[in-house]
Design an enzyme around this catalytic site. Structure first.
Site, mmCIF file in Angstrom:
data_model
loop_
_atom_site.group_PDB
_atom_site.id
_atom_site.type_symbol
_atom_site.label_atom_id
_atom_site.label_comp_id
_atom_site.label_asym_id
_atom_site.label_seq_id
_atom_site.Cartn_x
_atom_site.Cartn_y
_atom_site.Cartn_z
ATOM 1 N N CYS A 2 0.825 -1.207 0.000
ATOM 2 C CA CYS A 2 0.000 0.000 0.000
ATOM 3 C C CYS A 2 0.861 1.259 0.000
ATOM 4 O O CYS A 2 1.992 1.258 0.482
ATOM 5 C CB CYS A 2 -0.871 0.021 1.232
ATOM 6 N N ARG A 27 5.376 -0.067 -6.440
ATOM 7 C CA ARG A 27 5.319 -0.961 -5.284
ATOM 8 C C ARG A 27 4.258 -2.047 -5.446
ATOM 9 O O ARG A 27 4.203 -2.981 -4.657
ATOM 10 C CB ARG A 27 4.998 -0.149 -4.025
ATOM 11 N N TRP A 74 -2.737 -2.647 -1.578
ATOM 12 C CA TRP A 74 -2.302 -4.024 -1.887
ATOM 13 C C TRP A 74 -3.078 -4.878 -0.896
ATOM 14 O O TRP A 74 -2.848 -4.828 0.310
ATOM 15 C CB TRP A 74 -0.794 -4.131 -1.685
ATOM 16 N N ASN A 100 -1.733 1.898 6.015
ATOM 17 C CA ASN A 100 -0.842 0.818 5.571
ATOM 18 C C ASN A 100 -0.549 -0.043 6.782
ATOM 19 O O ASN A 100 -0.363 0.489 7.880
ATOM 20 C CB ASN A 100 0.503 1.360 5.081
ATOM 21 N N GLY A 101 -0.443 -1.352 6.572
ATOM 22 C CA GLY A 101 -0.101 -2.229 7.690
ATOM 23 C C GLY A 101 -1.231 -3.186 7.973
ATOM 24 O O GLY A 101 -2.122 -3.387 7.145
ATOM 25 N N GLU A 482 18.046 -23.735 -1.840
ATOM 26 C CA GLU A 482 17.600 -22.362 -2.085
ATOM 27 C C GLU A 482 18.815 -21.433 -2.276
ATOM 28 O O GLU A 482 18.813 -20.560 -3.142
ATOM 29 C CB GLU A 482 16.714 -21.892 -0.911
ATOM 30 N N LYS A 486 19.561 -19.252 -5.629
ATOM 31 C CA LYS A 486 19.752 -17.795 -5.628
ATOM 32 C C LYS A 486 21.026 -17.430 -6.378
ATOM 33 O O LYS A 486 21.045 -16.509 -7.192
ATOM 34 C CB LYS A 486 19.864 -17.241 -4.194
ATOM 35 N N GLU A 489 20.592 -18.047 -10.149
ATOM 36 C CA GLU A 489 19.621 -17.141 -10.783
ATOM 37 C C GLU A 489 20.202 -15.771 -11.085
ATOM 38 O O GLU A 489 19.956 -15.215 -12.143
ATOM 39 C CB GLU A 489 18.441 -16.892 -9.820
ATOM 40 N N HIS A 505 28.705 -40.044 -2.853
ATOM 41 C CA HIS A 505 28.098 -41.008 -3.786
ATOM 42 C C HIS A 505 27.958 -40.396 -5.174
ATOM 43 O O HIS A 505 27.385 -40.995 -6.072
ATOM 44 C CB HIS A 505 26.700 -41.423 -3.306
ATOM 45 N N LYS A 604 9.175 -12.839 -13.271
ATOM 46 C CA LYS A 604 8.682 -12.852 -11.888
ATOM 47 C C LYS A 604 7.523 -13.823 -11.738
ATOM 48 O O LYS A 604 7.417 -14.533 -10.755
ATOM 49 C CB LYS A 604 8.253 -11.434 -11.485
HETATM 50 C C1 AGP Z 1 12.540 -17.440 -7.206
HETATM 51 O O1 AGP Z 1 13.692 -16.716 -6.983
HETATM 52 C C2 AGP Z 1 12.218 -17.717 -8.590
HETATM 53 N N1 AGP Z 1 12.252 -16.601 -9.398
HETATM 54 C C3 AGP Z 1 11.217 -18.786 -8.913
HETATM 55 O O2 AGP Z 1 11.786 -19.995 -8.532
HETATM 56 C C4 AGP Z 1 9.814 -18.701 -8.272
HETATM 57 O O3 AGP Z 1 9.923 -18.991 -6.912
HETATM 58 C C5 AGP Z 1 8.879 -19.708 -8.976
HETATM 59 O O4 AGP Z 1 8.725 -19.362 -10.323
HETATM 60 C C6 AGP Z 1 7.541 -19.816 -8.303
HETATM 61 O O5 AGP Z 1 6.838 -18.609 -8.346
HETATM 62 P P1 AGP Z 1 5.563 -18.390 -7.463
HETATM 63 O O6 AGP Z 1 5.987 -18.479 -6.036
HETATM 64 O O7 AGP Z 1 5.058 -17.021 -7.831
HETATM 65 O O8 AGP Z 1 4.590 -19.481 -7.803
#
Ligand code: AGP
Length: 609
Positions: A2, A27, A74, A100-101, A482, A486, A489, A505, A604
């Site tokens: 928001c 935002r 939002w 907001n909040g 994860e 990161k 990516e 292994h 995204k």
């Molecule tokens: C995360 O850094 C990624 N860009 C990607 O793995 C993402 O988490 C995945 O595409 C799932 O997206 P979602 O959570 O919007 O479903």
């Protein structure tokens, strides 16, 4: 997230409010609205959709008002709609509020107000505010807001105006940003600096517990004890694009540092004050169904999948129910054993990921109940699932997920404890010990983030390497996945995550002189095993960066570098362990000159199969 804008002065307020809101569009929002003071009345206009929709509806109105407030929403409580959009007013349209909040105790306040004859128009938590202000108003707006504020628990930046006060705005802050912009015979309010930069660079940054009394000619700020505060003027020197990032160089970095707040918001109102119970009041699943679930499936993609696998560890350990985890794009094609005794949990930040949505539909087709964990109210996943737990991370703009992931972990922890409590699989003292630690996580995350400069130094040292390994056992293995994702990516360095015991292994042959191995050692029960794995890779020339808890002094004897995370309950470490990994990947990306916020070949929200 928001956005708030307020104006009091000598110019027409409407274009100033719209211009301010347009600077907050980046935002993310789903609806927008303004209210202005015109001819002794409050004129309100609010619309679901883009700001342009609101502008269109304002086009034919001749509003010359010089006082007004505006908001981009939002959605958290209540889907995106005209009615749920801000500003919200009391029944007689004498008081208007933008907020907001999250008001944690809004259900309690709503009931209390309803008992006093107040009727509610929206589904929002915010609507309690104008009613409370009206309830306490006896001629002094500041006093009414101060009293309303005392009743409210949670986080807020709010701005209040009243038809009885044509030249005055009252604003207050608790855990949500609020800034005053100082002008010549005019003053401004905003949740974020970019909304002000067209008009002024002279600002007052409002702190928690403070309340602001704003007219065209003066700004008074009072603290929680009602004493006047002598605020220092903060002259903004940032460029506009930097201001959008709150002074950070990238959205990803801003979002990494927003995590303590995002975690706090996601926990907000969900743990009983005595730490004895989890309340997921939004869930509609029948208690009988919960008690009879035979198996759980967690289905998601990418980072959300990694959160789901942590969820499996937590749920299996405290609920003693079998949990299968699936990558969404596999689930729908593998004829999963799902039926009406199954609960399928889909996890998705955006709520629009095509693979996850298809998996959700497949689960429903097979007769399962579907529970969604998502960050976007009104998203496809939230609409199609039988039930939803929202993460309240706010919009994530950087493509690489950070705060959405850690809030998904919080949702997994909450869900695990809730299932354990509903199915009676965990004694009350164990529930309390997990919940009291869970409550501490936002503060611990904040403390850790303040102390991670080492990640930049390490990135400088290792940015020229072609590959990296991430190893761990148990939950640490999942966080390793994860961390590796990161790094891949955003810095395009090849990275592999391995269950530490599995490396021997498999591809141990790839460990040679100078290969960085990030070893996660947060699970006490597995620490000695991890030490052996660290020795194994060191013998082959690896340079080991270990991440361990503060109470582990042994790892330092073996590793080349050690990053300590605060001690916490072993089930909850992932949310802390991942923070240095996010920052390490971030600095690697910056040093290698990559586009941090928009890495190549990645979107995204992946809405294609
Ligand atoms: C995360 O850094 C990624 N860009 C990607 O793995 C993402 O988490 C995945 O595409 C799932 O997206 P979602 O959570 O919007 O479903």
């Amino acid at each position: 997230m928001c956005g708030i804008v307020g104006y009091v002065g000598h110019r027409a307020a409407t274009p100033i409010l719209i211009a301010g809101l347009s600077k907050l569009e980046y935002r993310g929002y789903d609806s927008a609205g303004i209210v202005v003071h015109e001819n002794g009345e409050l004129k309100l206009e609010k619309k679901v959709g883009r700001l342009a929709v609101l502008e269109e509806s304002l086009k034919n109105l001749d509003i010359q008002a010089t006082l007004g407030i505006g908001h981009t929403r939002w959605a958290t409580h209540g889907r995106p709609s005209d009615v749920n959009a801000h500003p919200h007013t009391d029944a007689s349209d004498c008081f208007a509020v933008v907020h907001n909040g999250i008001i944690e105790n809004y259900l309690e306040l709503r009931e209390w107000l309803q008992q006093h004859g107040y009727e509610f128009k929206s589904e929002t938590d915010t609507e309690v505010l104008p009613h409370l202000v009206q309830y306490y108003y006896q001629g002094d707006l500041l006093e009414a807001v101060a009293r309303a504020k005392e009743k409210v628990k949670g986080s807020y930046a709010m701005v209040v105006m009243s038809k009885y006060h044509p030249g005055r705005l009252i604003a207050a802050r608790q855990d949500s940003p609020l800034v005053v912009g100082l002008g010549e015979n005019e003053n401004f309010l905003a949740s974020d600096i970019p909304a002000l930069l067209k008009y002024t660079r002279r600002t007052l940054i409002i702190d928690d517990h403070e309340i602001v009394d704003l007219t065209a000619g003066q700004v008074k700020v009072k603290n929680g004890s009602a004493d006047l505060v002598d605020k220092k003027i903060f002259e903004v020197t940032w460029e506009e694009s930097q201001a959008e990032k709150n002074g950070y160089d990238h959205f990803m970095l801003k979002e990494i540092y927003e995590q303590p707040k995002a975690l706090r918001d996601t926990l907000s109102g969900r743990i009983a004050p005595d730490n004895k119970r989890v309340t997921l009041s939004e869930l509609k699943l029948e208690p009988a169904f919960i008690k009879n679930i035979k198996r759980l499936h967690i289905v998601a993609c990418g980072t959300a999948y990694h959160a789901g696998v942590v969820g499996k560890h937590v749920i299996e350990s405290i609920v003693r129910l079998p949990v299968e985890t699936d990558i969404a794009s596999e689930f729908r094609y593998r004829q999963p054993l799902v039926d009406s005794d199954s609960l399928v949990i889909v996890v998705s930040q955006s709520g629009e990921t095509a693979d996850t949505l298809a998996a959700l539909r497949e689960a429903k087709r097979l007769g399962a109940k579907v529970l969604a964990v998502t960050n976007v109210v009104g998203s496809s996943v939230s609409r199609e699932a039988d039930d939803v737990i929202y993460t309240w991370a706010g919009p994530e703009i950087a493509v690489a997920s950070t705060k959405a992931y850690t809030t998904q972990l919080i949702a997994m922890y909450l869900l695990g404890v809730w299932l354990a409590q509903e199915r009676g699989t965990l004694p009350p003292d164990k529930i309390s010990s997990i919940l009291s630690e869970l409550r501490e996580l936002p503060a611990k995350a904040g403390k850790l983030l303040d102390d991670l400069d080492i990640t930049k130094e390490l990135a400088q040292q290792y940015a020229d390497r072609n590959s990296a390994f991430f190893i761990g056992r148990g939950q640490d293995h999942i966080v390793a996945m994860e961390g590796a994702l990161k790094l891949k990516e955003i810095s395009y360095i090849h990275a592999e995550a391995y269950a530490a015991g599995e490396l021997k292994h498999g591809t141990l042959a790839l460990i040679e002189d100078g290969v960085p191995v990030i070893a996660l050692v947060t699970q006490k029960a597995l620490a000695t095993k991890m030490l052996s794995n660290i020795k194994e890779v060191k013998t082959r020339g690896a340079e080991v960066i270990a991440i361990t808890t503060e109470d582990n002094q042994t790892v330092a004897k073996e590793a080349d570098h050690v990053i300590y995370i605060p001690n916490t309950h072993p089930l909850l470490t992932s949310v802390l362990t991942v923070l240095p990994l996010q920052l390490f990947a971030y600095h690697m990306s910056v040093i290698r000159g990559c586009d941090v916020d928009k890495p190549r070949n990645l979107a995204k929200s992946v809405t294609v199969e």
